[in-house]
Scaffold this motif. Structure first.
Motif, short mmCIF file in Angstrom:
data_model
loop_
_atom_site.label_atom_id
_atom_site.label_comp_id
_atom_site.label_asym_id
_atom_site.label_seq_id
_atom_site.Cartn_x
_atom_site.Cartn_y
_atom_site.Cartn_z
N PRO A 223 1.46 5.19 6.40
CA PRO A 223 0.54 5.45 5.28
C PRO A 223 -0.64 6.33 5.71
O PRO A 223 -1.07 6.28 6.87
CB PRO A 223 0.07 4.05 4.89
CG PRO A 223 1.10 3.11 5.43
CD PRO A 223 1.62 3.76 6.68
N GLN A 224 -1.12 7.11 4.76
CA GLN A 224 -2.28 7.97 5.00
C GLN A 224 -3.35 7.64 3.95
O GLN A 224 -3.52 8.38 2.97
CB GLN A 224 -1.86 9.45 4.93
CG GLN A 224 -0.77 9.82 5.93
CD GLN A 224 -0.32 11.27 5.78
OE1 GLN A 224 -0.97 12.08 5.13
NE2 GLN A 224 0.79 11.61 6.41
N PRO A 225 -4.05 6.54 4.15
CA PRO A 225 -4.97 6.05 3.11
C PRO A 225 -6.11 7.01 2.76
O PRO A 225 -6.66 6.94 1.67
CB PRO A 225 -5.51 4.74 3.72
CG PRO A 225 -5.29 4.88 5.19
CD PRO A 225 -4.05 5.68 5.35
N ASN A 226 -6.46 7.89 3.68
CA ASN A 226 -7.57 8.81 3.42
C ASN A 226 -7.11 10.18 2.93
O ASN A 226 -7.94 11.08 2.73
CB ASN A 226 -8.42 8.98 4.69
CG ASN A 226 -9.07 7.68 5.12
OD1 ASN A 226 -9.52 6.91 4.28
ND2 ASN A 226 -9.11 7.44 6.44
N LEU A 233 -1.44 9.33 -3.08
CA LEU A 233 -2.05 8.59 -4.16
C LEU A 233 -1.01 7.87 -5.01
O LEU A 233 -1.23 6.75 -5.47
CB LEU A 233 -2.88 9.53 -5.04
CG LEU A 233 -4.05 10.23 -4.33
CD1 LEU A 233 -4.68 11.28 -5.25
CD2 LEU A 233 -5.10 9.22 -3.90
N MET A 234 0.14 8.52 -5.22
CA MET A 234 1.21 7.89 -6.01
C MET A 234 1.79 6.68 -5.28
O MET A 234 2.11 5.66 -5.90
CB MET A 234 2.30 8.92 -6.30
CG MET A 234 1.89 9.96 -7.33
SD MET A 234 3.04 11.36 -7.41
CE MET A 234 4.57 10.55 -7.88
N ILE A 235 1.94 6.78 -3.96
CA ILE A 235 2.49 5.66 -3.19
C ILE A 235 1.55 4.46 -3.23
O ILE A 235 1.99 3.30 -3.31
CB ILE A 235 2.76 6.10 -1.74
CG1 ILE A 235 3.98 7.04 -1.69
CG2 ILE A 235 3.01 4.89 -0.84
CD1 ILE A 235 4.28 7.62 -0.32
N SER A 236 0.25 4.72 -3.20
CA SER A 236 -0.72 3.61 -3.18
C SER A 236 -1.01 3.05 -4.58
O SER A 236 -1.59 1.97 -4.70
CB SER A 236 -2.02 4.06 -2.53
OG SER A 236 -2.63 5.10 -3.29
N ALA A 237 -0.62 3.77 -5.62
CA ALA A 237 -0.93 3.34 -6.99
C ALA A 237 -0.15 2.07 -7.35
O ALA A 237 1.00 1.88 -6.93
CB ALA A 237 -0.60 4.46 -7.98
#
Length: 458
Positions: A223-226, A233-237
């Motif tokens: 993951p690349q949270p920043n 952004l789509m993966i974390s949504a």
């Protein structure tokens, strides 16, 4: 209540003109039947170019309409997949729309603005005075780099290079009038080996799919949270139930962004550059406005320039990339602005015909950006990105990209059209869209240096 006029000519007889000469097709029906007309019988298709009716449709409850169920390979599923936002309906459409909206608004746009300016300059670095370049190819290169960087966060590496090549090859293969027959007549989608037209497409698409799924897998593992790219952004949504998008949903939405965000903006930019050089007064005023910004410019400062904005708006008006909005099927009988639509009717809101109404746009075939400085149009009068609950979620991004790319090019280069171009260009069919002819070229004359000045825009 008067019946809607039209023709019952079967689709197979109307299709060649619709595919090969779409603007003539629409204009002929408009002259004969008026701003609301029907074609065919089962299903009954109704084209709408009346702003009052369009406003009523935009304001109607979303439950009044649905889109046709997607069969494997039918419609656009062969290209986008059956979980694309463009092909979803009801609750699934609302869910995907909520999850996809955040990357296209707020502070994210500033980050993308810097990326757009940098990538445009990279492509321009290969231009040389006295050597003409193909405008569409250059604009496609810019918009593809922007999409791969903004959507995937990719700017180099083997996967980036391969995706660039494969996507360009795929979309170029689908960018001819002939290819539109595969879209309108899905039965032609026959794989007769790697050298057949559809066979080539199938194999290229399979490799693109594998690369996209590999990128999704890598992002899930690392993951690349920043990161500000859209995939991260789509993966974390998460939706209201806390559920993420599946790999299949991510893939289909990524394909939608790649295709819709790349092809359409490249066509619009090609038109904008054409108009800025076909009409010297337009180009002169653009240069004057851009020069008021001085030497060092934040790319996002271009976005607020009124004449540049008007040029982009007029570009999207006179020859909208999509001549109609997406399909809306009436779910239950409804009456809008004096017209009665029966259940099952297929509605197409005709963007091109609305944009060419004399009562809204005097001399509609004349490219005149000033009209957008003189008045404001309602969403039912100016609709290059559709409207209502199915409006394009990337419209703000696309318009910003148009302004930033056009401004960056015009600030850096003095260009001219070839001397042999004597007649105004007309759109040609490019898959489901309309585009400038693919052979348009511009000649770089010299690099420009901004000449600071004040420009009255009142």
């Amino acid at each position: 209540m008067p019946a809607i006029p039209g023709t019952k000519t079967p689709f197979w007889r109307r299709a060649p003109k619709l595919i090969l000469r779409p603007l003539d097709y629409f204009e002929d029906h408009y002259r004969r039947y008026g701003p609301v007309f029907q074609v065919g019988e089962k299903p009954l298709s109704i084209y709408v170019a009346d702003p009052a009716v369009i406003q009523g449709i935009f304001q109607a409850d979303a439950a009044q309409f649905h889109i046709p169920p997607q069969s494997p390979g039918g419609g656009l599923t062969f290209l986008l997949g059956d979980q694309s936002l463009l092909l979803l309906d009801g609750a699934r459409h609302r869910r995907h729309r909520r999850l996809l909206m955040p990357p296209f608004h707020g502070d994210r746009m500033r980050t993308y603005g810097q990326v757009i300016g940098t990538l445009t300059e990279q492509v321009m670095a290969s231009w040389r005075p006295g050597i003409a370049f193909n405008v569409r190819a250059a604009m496609q290169e810019i918009t593809l780099r922007v999409i791969l960087k903004a959507v995937f966060g990719l700017g180099d590496g083997d996967r980036y290079d391969r995706l660039r090549y494969l996507l360009s090859t795929l979309l170029e293969g689908l960018g001819t009038p002939f290819s539109a027959f595969f879209i309108f007549f899905p039965r032609l989608q026959q794989d007769w080996g790697p050298m057949s037209p559809w066979g080539k497409f199938v194999r290229i698409k399979a490799e693109i799919d594998a690369l996209i799924y590999a990128e999704i897998g890598d992002r899930r593992q690392h993951p690349q949270p920043n990161s500000s790219d859209i995939l991260s952004l789509m993966i974390s949504a998460r939706d209201e139930q806390g559920e993420p998008l599946s790999d299949g949903e991510l893939h289909d939405e990524l394909m939608t962004l790649l295709v819709a965000g790349h092809e359409t903006t490249a066509s619009a930019l090609t038109w904008a550059l054409y108009w800025a050089h076909w009409l010297p007064d337009v180009g002169k005023r653009l240069h004057q406005e851009l020069d008021t910004l001085g030497q060092t410019v934040d790319p996002l400062s271009y976005a607020s320039l009124p004449y540049l904005t008007a040029v982009c708006q007029e570009t999207l008006r006179i020859y909208p990339v999509a001549p109609t909005t997406g399909i809306r099927i009436v779910s239950q009988p409804m009456t809008v602005a004096g017209y009665e639509f029966s259940a099952g009717s297929v509605l197409f809101l005709n963007i091109y015909l609305v944009h060419h109404r004399e009562d809204l746009y005097p001399e509609p075939n004349t490219f005149r950006p000033e009209r957008f400085l003189e008045r404001q149009y309602s969403p039912a009068e100016y609709l290059p990105f559709g409207g209502g609950h199915r409006s394009c979620i990337g419209s703000a991004f696309a318009l910003m990209e148009m302004k930033l790319v056009l401004a960056t090019i015009l600030r850096h280069w003095q260009l001219e059209l070839p001397e042999g171009l004597r007649h105004p260009l007309k759109p040609v069919r490019r898959g489901l869209t309309l585009a400038p002819p693919g052979n348009l070229r511009l000649m770089p004359l010299a690099q420009r240096v901004a000449q600071p000045q004040a420009l009255p825009l009142g």
